[in-house]
Every structure is written in structure tokens, then in C-alpha cells.
Design a protein around this motif. Structure first.
Motif, PDB file in Angstrom:
ATOM      1  N   MET A  75       0.809  -1.056  -0.034  1.00 48.16           N
ATOM      2  CA  MET A  75       0.030   0.134  -0.121  1.00 48.16           C
ATOM      3  C   MET A  75       0.735   1.195   0.188  1.00 48.16           C
ATOM      4  O   MET A  75       1.824   1.591   0.572  1.00 48.16           O
ATOM      5  N   ARG A  76       0.630   2.092  -0.633  1.00 49.13           N
ATOM      6  CA  ARG A  76       1.214   3.373  -0.836  1.00 49.13           C
ATOM      7  C   ARG A  76       0.515   4.601   0.089  1.00 49.13           C
ATOM      8  O   ARG A  76      -0.818   4.526   0.207  1.00 49.13           O
ATOM      9  N   THR A  77       1.224   5.041   0.898  1.00 53.40           N
ATOM     10  CA  THR A  77       0.685   6.012   1.946  1.00 53.40           C
ATOM     11  C   THR A  77       1.144   7.303   1.537  1.00 53.40           C
ATOM     12  O   THR A  77       2.544   7.874   1.491  1.00 53.40           O
ATOM     13  N   VAL A  78       0.361   8.560   1.266  1.00 49.67           N
ATOM     14  CA  VAL A  78       0.697   9.688   0.930  1.00 49.67           C
ATOM     15  C   VAL A  78       0.248  10.695   2.113  1.00 49.67           C
ATOM     16  O   VAL A  78      -1.016  10.810   2.365  1.00 49.67           O
ATOM     17  N   THR A  79       1.231  11.415   2.727  1.00 53.98           N
ATOM     18  CA  THR A  79       1.028  12.230   3.732  1.00 53.98           C
ATOM     19  C   THR A  79       0.974  13.579   3.220  1.00 53.98           C
ATOM     20  O   THR A  79       2.264  14.113   2.889  1.00 53.98           O
ATOM     21  N   LEU A  80       0.043  14.517   3.617  1.00 55.48           N
ATOM     22  CA  LEU A  80       0.275  15.989   3.195  1.00 55.48           C
ATOM     23  C   LEU A  80      -0.337  16.643   4.310  1.00 55.48           C
ATOM     24  O   LEU A  80      -1.327  16.422   5.054  1.00 55.48           O
ATOM     25  N   ASP A  81       0.609  17.821   4.465  1.00 56.87           N
ATOM     26  CA  ASP A  81       0.286  18.864   5.824  1.00 56.87           C
ATOM     27  C   ASP A  81      -0.306  19.951   5.220  1.00 56.87           C
ATOM     28  O   ASP A  81       0.173  20.703   4.389  1.00 56.87           O
ATOM     29  N   CYS A  82      -1.597  20.090   5.596  1.00 61.16           N
ATOM     30  CA  CYS A  82      -2.360  21.083   5.099  1.00 61.16           C
ATOM     31  C   CYS A  82      -2.177  22.367   5.782  1.00 61.16           C
ATOM     32  O   CYS A  82      -2.854  23.536   5.481  1.00 61.16           O
ATOM     33  N   ARG A  83      -1.467  22.545   6.962  1.00 62.00           N
ATOM     34  CA  ARG A  83      -1.425  23.656   7.842  1.00 62.00           C
ATOM     35  C   ARG A  83      -0.756  24.949   7.330  1.00 62.00           C
ATOM     36  O   ARG A  83      -0.961  25.934   7.622  1.00 62.00           O
ATOM     37  N   SER A  84      -0.156  24.446   5.828  1.00 60.94           N
ATOM     38  CA  SER A  84       0.451  25.632   5.107  1.00 60.94           C
ATOM     39  C   SER A  84      -0.106  25.948   3.853  1.00 60.94           C
ATOM     40  O   SER A  84       0.057  26.933   3.177  1.00 60.94           O
ATOM     41  N   VAL A  85      -1.494  25.241   3.958  1.00 57.90           N
ATOM     42  CA  VAL A  85      -2.351  25.493   2.512  1.00 57.90           C
ATOM     43  C   VAL A  85      -3.093  26.766   2.669  1.00 57.90           C
ATOM     44  O   VAL A  85      -3.805  26.565   3.864  1.00 57.90           O
ATOM     45  N   GLN A  86      -3.155  27.712   1.772  1.00 57.41           N
ATOM     46  CA  GLN A  86      -3.914  28.706   1.975  1.00 57.41           C
ATOM     47  C   GLN A  86      -4.883  29.021   1.316  1.00 57.41           C
ATOM     48  O   GLN A  86      -5.810  29.933   1.120  1.00 57.41           O
ATOM     49  N   SER A  87      -5.116  28.001   0.229  1.00 59.59           N
ATOM     50  CA  SER A  87      -6.259  28.130  -0.805  1.00 59.59           C
ATOM     51  C   SER A  87      -6.675  26.817  -1.407  1.00 59.59           C
ATOM     52  O   SER A  87      -5.990  25.982  -1.413  1.00 59.59           O
ATOM     53  N   PRO A  88      -7.776  27.063  -1.943  1.00 52.15           N
ATOM     54  CA  PRO A  88      -8.304  25.558  -2.687  1.00 52.15           C
ATOM     55  C   PRO A  88      -7.363  25.623  -4.053  1.00 52.15           C
ATOM     56  O   PRO A  88      -6.874  24.088  -4.022  1.00 52.15           O
ATOM     57  N   GLN A  89      -6.811  26.394  -4.519  1.00 49.44           N
ATOM     58  CA  GLN A  89      -5.751  26.021  -5.724  1.00 49.44           C
ATOM     59  C   GLN A  89      -4.633  25.350  -5.056  1.00 49.44           C
ATOM     60  O   GLN A  89      -3.969  24.566  -5.696  1.00 49.44           O
ATOM     61  N   ALA A  90      -4.149  25.730  -3.881  1.00 44.55           N
ATOM     62  CA  ALA A  90      -2.877  25.390  -3.440  1.00 44.55           C
ATOM     63  C   ALA A  90      -3.142  23.944  -3.006  1.00 44.55           C
ATOM     64  O   ALA A  90      -2.177  23.044  -2.991  1.00 44.55           O
TER      65      ALA A  90
END
Length: 85
Positions: free
Chosen positions: A1-16
Motif C-alpha cells: 500500500m502506498r501512503t501519501v501524507t500531506l500537511d495542510c497547515r501551510s495550504v492557503q487556498s483551494p488551488q494550493a
């Protein structure tokens, strides 16, 4: 299984967020960066993939559409799962 982790705390917009998802999940260059395209790409995943989204509650009010698209794709595609942390 592939696990992808994204940290959303720095995401500022829907496009980002679209850009982070495209990069993290290796979506094709033609990914449309909208919720319909997100759903289509997620339901087309064949490799078993778990997407972990850290700091999800730090996103703005626009996160609800993303949450629904991600959850709907996980229900539709047994190879895809998502965790909101």
C-alpha cells in the motif's frame, strides 16, 4: 500500500490544495484542479493508496467540498482511503 501524507497547515487556498494533491498523488498533467477532476482521478487510482491529511481543521470554510469529494471517492474506489487528522 502506498501512503501519501500531506500537511495542510501551510495550504492557503483551494488551488494550493489542488496543487498539493496533484503532486502528492502523482495526478496527470491534465488534472483540471477542480472537485470533479479530483473525484475522477481518485476513483481511477488502481494502486492501493491511503491519503493522510494532517492539519485538516486548519483549512478555511472551503474545505467542505474537498472533504465530500475525498470521502465519496473513498466509498467508490476500494483502492483509495483517506484520513483527516
Amino acid at each position: 500500500m502506498r501512503t501519501v501524507t500531506l500537511d495542510c497547515r501551510s495550504v492557503q487556498s483551494p488551488q494550493a490544495l489542488h496543487m498539493a494533491l496533484q503532486s502528492g498523488l502523482d495526478f496527470p498533467a491534465w488534472y483540471g484542479r477542480n472537485l470533479d477532476a479530483l473525484y475522477d482521478c481518485l476513483t481511477d487510482l488502481h494502486q492501493e493508496t491511503c491519503l493522510i491529511l494532517l492539519g485538516w481543521d486548519s483549512l478555511g470554510t472551503w474545505e467542505q467540498g474537498f472533504r465530500l469529494a475525498l470521502q465519496d471517492a473513498a466509498r467508490e474506489n476500494a483502492a483509495f482511503s483517506v484520513e483527516f487528522r
